[in-house]
Motif scaffolding. Sequence first.
Motif, mmCIF file in Angstrom:
data_model
loop_
_atom_site.group_PDB
_atom_site.id
_atom_site.type_symbol
_atom_site.label_atom_id
_atom_site.label_comp_id
_atom_site.label_asym_id
_atom_site.label_seq_id
_atom_site.Cartn_x
_atom_site.Cartn_y
_atom_site.Cartn_z
ATOM 1 N N PRO A 89 -19.658 -18.692 -26.329
ATOM 2 C CA PRO A 89 -19.632 -17.867 -25.113
ATOM 3 C C PRO A 89 -18.749 -16.641 -25.274
ATOM 4 N N ARG A 90 -19.250 -15.508 -24.769
ATOM 5 C CA ARG A 90 -18.447 -14.283 -24.678
ATOM 6 C C ARG A 90 -18.304 -13.988 -23.196
ATOM 7 N N ASN A 91 -17.238 -14.478 -22.643
ATOM 8 C CA ASN A 91 -17.062 -14.345 -21.205
ATOM 9 C C ASN A 91 -16.708 -12.927 -20.823
ATOM 10 N N SER A 92 -16.958 -12.617 -19.565
ATOM 11 C CA SER A 92 -16.615 -11.297 -19.080
ATOM 12 C C SER A 92 -15.968 -11.441 -17.707
ATOM 13 N N ALA A 93 -15.017 -10.554 -17.448
ATOM 14 C CA ALA A 93 -14.263 -10.634 -16.197
ATOM 15 C C ALA A 93 -15.176 -10.519 -14.988
ATOM 16 N N SER A 94 -16.324 -9.872 -15.162
ATOM 17 C CA SER A 94 -17.201 -9.617 -14.017
ATOM 18 C C SER A 94 -17.858 -10.893 -13.495
ATOM 19 N N ARG A 95 -17.826 -11.971 -14.287
ATOM 20 C CA ARG A 95 -18.536 -13.168 -13.832
ATOM 21 C C ARG A 95 -17.588 -14.249 -13.308
ATOM 22 N N VAL A 96 -16.331 -13.872 -13.078
ATOM 23 C CA VAL A 96 -15.348 -14.886 -12.726
ATOM 24 C C VAL A 96 -15.478 -15.363 -11.283
ATOM 25 N N HIS A 97 -15.438 -14.415 -10.345
ATOM 26 C CA HIS A 97 -15.366 -14.801 -8.945
ATOM 27 C C HIS A 97 -16.635 -15.531 -8.514
ATOM 28 N N GLY A 98 -16.463 -16.706 -7.945
ATOM 29 C CA GLY A 98 -17.592 -17.485 -7.459
ATOM 30 C C GLY A 98 -18.258 -18.329 -8.522
ATOM 31 N N CYS A 99 -17.844 -18.184 -9.765
ATOM 32 C CA CYS A 99 -18.434 -18.974 -10.846
ATOM 33 C C CYS A 99 -17.831 -20.378 -10.823
ATOM 34 N N THR A 100 -18.682 -21.394 -10.878
ATOM 35 C CA THR A 100 -18.192 -22.766 -10.761
ATOM 36 C C THR A 100 -17.291 -23.137 -11.932
ATOM 37 N N SER A 101 -17.727 -22.832 -13.161
ATOM 38 C CA SER A 101 -16.924 -23.168 -14.333
ATOM 39 C C SER A 101 -16.065 -21.985 -14.762
ATOM 40 N N LYS A 102 -14.779 -22.231 -14.850
ATOM 41 C CA LYS A 102 -13.874 -21.165 -15.275
ATOM 42 C C LYS A 102 -13.324 -21.450 -16.664
ATOM 43 N N ARG A 103 -13.933 -22.370 -17.387
ATOM 44 C CA ARG A 103 -13.486 -22.693 -18.737
ATOM 45 C C ARG A 103 -14.267 -21.866 -19.762
ATOM 46 N N GLY A 104 -13.887 -22.026 -21.036
ATOM 47 C CA GLY A 104 -14.622 -21.365 -22.108
ATOM 48 C C GLY A 104 -14.134 -19.967 -22.435
ATOM 49 N N TRP A 105 -12.857 -19.704 -22.134
ATOM 50 C CA TRP A 105 -12.307 -18.368 -22.387
ATOM 51 C C TRP A 105 -11.601 -18.251 -23.733
ATOM 52 N N GLY A 106 -11.439 -19.361 -24.438
ATOM 53 C CA GLY A 106 -10.600 -19.365 -25.635
ATOM 54 C C GLY A 106 -10.979 -18.309 -26.662
ATOM 55 N N LEU A 107 -12.252 -18.302 -27.100
ATOM 56 C CA LEU A 107 -12.656 -17.356 -28.146
ATOM 57 C C LEU A 107 -12.618 -15.916 -27.645
ATOM 58 N N THR A 108 -12.944 -15.721 -26.360
ATOM 59 C CA THR A 108 -12.877 -14.366 -25.804
ATOM 60 C C THR A 108 -11.447 -13.837 -25.877
ATOM 61 N N LEU A 109 -10.495 -14.662 -25.486
ATOM 62 C CA LEU A 109 -9.088 -14.232 -25.536
ATOM 63 C C LEU A 109 -8.643 -13.966 -26.969
ATOM 64 N N ILE A 110 -9.029 -14.858 -27.879
ATOM 65 C CA ILE A 110 -8.644 -14.684 -29.286
ATOM 66 C C ILE A 110 -9.162 -13.341 -29.808
ATOM 67 N N ARG A 111 -10.428 -13.048 -29.509
ATOM 68 C CA ARG A 111 -11.027 -11.801 -30.011
ATOM 69 C C ARG A 111 -10.363 -10.573 -29.403
ATOM 70 N N GLU A 112 -9.951 -10.683 -28.145
ATOM 71 C CA GLU A 112 -9.348 -9.522 -27.465
ATOM 72 C C GLU A 112 -7.891 -9.311 -27.854
ATOM 73 N N LEU A 113 -7.181 -10.398 -28.127
ATOM 74 C CA LEU A 113 -5.740 -10.289 -28.356
ATOM 75 C C LEU A 113 -5.378 -10.046 -29.824
ATOM 76 N N MET A 114 -6.282 -10.422 -30.739
ATOM 77 C CA MET A 114 -6.003 -10.227 -32.160
ATOM 78 C C MET A 114 -6.757 -8.999 -32.674
ATOM 79 N N ASP A 115 -6.309 -8.480 -33.823
ATOM 80 C CA ASP A 115 -6.942 -7.271 -34.361
ATOM 81 C C ASP A 115 -8.230 -7.585 -35.116
ATOM 82 N N GLU A 116 -8.251 -8.698 -35.824
ATOM 83 C CA GLU A 116 -9.464 -9.098 -36.559
ATOM 84 C C GLU A 116 -9.617 -10.609 -36.438
ATOM 85 N N VAL A 117 -10.843 -11.063 -36.258
ATOM 86 C CA VAL A 117 -11.108 -12.501 -36.136
ATOM 87 C C VAL A 117 -12.360 -12.847 -36.940
#
Lengths: 138, 122
Positions: A89-117
Motif C-alpha cells: 500500500p502507498r497511502n495518501s493523506a487525502s484518504r484518511v478522514h472517514g476511512c475505517t482502517s487507519k493502518r498500513g502506513w509503515g512503508l509510506t512513512l519509511i519511503r517519505e522519511l528516508m532518502d533511499e529505500v
Amino acid sequence: MDVVLHLPVVPNVELVAAKAVETVGGALGMHQTGIEAASVAIVEACLNAMEHGGGQMVIRMSSENPEGKSCLVIEVEDQGEGFDPAEAPRNSASRVHGCTSKRGWGLTLIRELMDEVQIRSNPGQTLVRMRKYVESAP
Amino acid sequence: MNDEQMRLSKDVVSEGFGLIAAAGYINNEGGQAIADAATELIDGGCGTLLIDLEGTRIINSIGVSILLEIMEKLLEDKGQLAFCNLTPTISKTFEIMGLVQYATVFPDRDTARSELMGNASV
C-alpha cells in the motif's frame, strides 16, 4: 562502523533499534532531525518485521560514502512469508478522514522519511534497505 | 527505554478548552493513553483540545492512527484539535498521515493558548 542486532519479538523492542540509530547517527555527525527521521523509519520497519516476519529479525547498520556523501545505511531483515513490494500500500493523506482502517502506513512513512529505500522480498526473507544522508535535508 | 515511558497530564484550561501534555513514546499504548484522556475531556464538555507533545521524540504509525480517531471524534462534534511543540519529524509524520489537514499545529503552548482561547466557548 558496523552494528548488527538480533532482536526477538517482544514489546517495544523496536526502541532498541531506534536507540542504536541515535548512537550510530550521532557518531556519523547526523543532524538531530535526520536521526529522528531514521529512528521513526526503523521503528516502522521493525513493526512490519514483527507483524509479518514470523520470528527474530536482524538489524544491520553501517556507513557508506556514495559519491563522497556520507550516509547511514540501515537494513531490517525478517524470515516471513514475503510480499510483493510493488503491491504494497502507498497511502495518501487525502484518504484518511472517514476511512475505517487507519493502518498500513509503515512503508509510506519509511519511503517519505528516508532518502533511499530498497525492498527485496521472497518467501522466507524480506530485506528493507534504507539510506539517510548525513547532510540530508530535514 | 524508560525515557520513552508515557508521562501524561490533562487539564481543563477554561470552559470548553482542554489541554493534554504527553511526553514519551506514542505507540499503541501511548496513543491509547492520550485517547483516553481526550475522551474524558471531550465528554466533560471540551470542544477544543490542545495536545502538547514537548518531550515526545519518537512515535509510530499505530499511535498516530489512534490520534486520528480522536480527531474524527472531535470533528463529528464540530470540535477542534490542535498540537504544539512538535519535533520536525513528528510534524512531517502528521503531515504524511493527514493529521494536519484537520488539526492546527502551533510552535509552542503559549501561542496555541492565545490563538485557541478565542475559539473555545468561553
